[in-house]
Design an enzyme around this catalytic site. Structure first.
Site, short mmCIF file in Angstrom:
data_model
loop_
_atom_site.label_atom_id
_atom_site.label_comp_id
_atom_site.label_asym_id
_atom_site.label_seq_id
_atom_site.Cartn_x
_atom_site.Cartn_y
_atom_site.Cartn_z
N LEU A 1 49.12 21.66 21.18
CA LEU A 1 48.84 20.26 21.47
C LEU A 1 48.43 19.49 20.22
O LEU A 1 48.53 18.26 20.18
CB LEU A 1 47.73 20.16 22.53
CG LEU A 1 48.02 20.92 23.84
CD1 LEU A 1 46.87 20.77 24.82
CD2 LEU A 1 49.32 20.46 24.46
N HIS B 1 45.92 32.57 19.14
CA HIS B 1 46.27 31.19 18.73
C HIS B 1 45.03 30.29 18.79
O HIS B 1 44.74 29.55 17.84
CB HIS B 1 47.38 30.67 19.65
CG HIS B 1 47.76 29.24 19.45
ND1 HIS B 1 49.01 28.84 19.03
CD2 HIS B 1 47.04 28.08 19.63
CE1 HIS B 1 49.04 27.51 18.94
NE2 HIS B 1 47.86 27.04 19.31
N GLU B 2 44.31 30.36 19.91
CA GLU B 2 43.17 29.45 20.09
C GLU B 2 42.03 29.82 19.16
O GLU B 2 41.34 28.95 18.62
CB GLU B 2 42.70 29.46 21.55
CG GLU B 2 43.75 29.04 22.57
CD GLU B 2 44.37 27.68 22.28
OE1 GLU B 2 43.73 26.84 21.63
OE2 GLU B 2 45.52 27.47 22.71
NI NI Z 1 46.98 25.13 19.45
#
Ligand code: NI
Length: 143
Positions: free
Chosen positions: A72, A113-114
């Site tokens: 995002l 990823h986070e």
């Molecule tokens: Ni991300």
């Protein structure tokens, strides 16, 4: 906690499968993730809503998988990224309880990823092959 509610709302609104607090300006080490018939990742199996506070990955498998990621914070782009196939992590949940868990596949990918977001790393920095990076429209097989 209001921050966590905002994170969950934002993740769902943008059809994300995960979100890190710094992505919406919250300077805390918190991640949320959830997969439930996600339009951005239609092939991904369901993962129940989870909140990870102060998460640490304590074990990465040597085995890796290559998979498409989006973010995002990097709208419209996808890249194929190698991540450990399996991880073990520790975290506190939203009730303040400490726990440890091992996960694999897409679930392990989301957490890696986070967690990178908490360390200021975005997925394009993990690319091994820039041929496998671009706008979704230009990557017909990105799913
Ligand atoms: Ni991300």
């Amino acid at each position: 906690m209001e921050n966590i509610t905002d994170m969950i709302d934002t993740m769902r609104y943008y059809h994300g499968v995960g979100l890190a607090a710094p992505q919406i300006g919250i300077p805390k080490r918190i991640l949320v993730l959830e997969v439930n018939n996600n339009v951005r990742y239609p092939l991904a199996g369901a993962i129940e809503l989870d909140v990870l506070i102060n998460p640490e990955i304590t074990e990465f498998s040597k085995e890796t998988d290559a998979g498409w990621e989006g973010c995002l914070s990097v709208p419209g782009l996808r890249g194929k990224i190698n991540r450990a196939s399996q991880i073990t992590f520790e975290a506190y949940n939203d009730k303040g309880e400490f726990y440890s868990s091992s996960v694999e596949g897409f679930h392990a990918r989301i957490i890696q990823h986070e967690l990178d977001h908490l360390n200021g790393i975005l997925f394009p920095q993990r690319l091994d092959d820039f041929q496998l990076f671009g706008f979704e429209d230009s990557l017909p097989d990105y799913q």
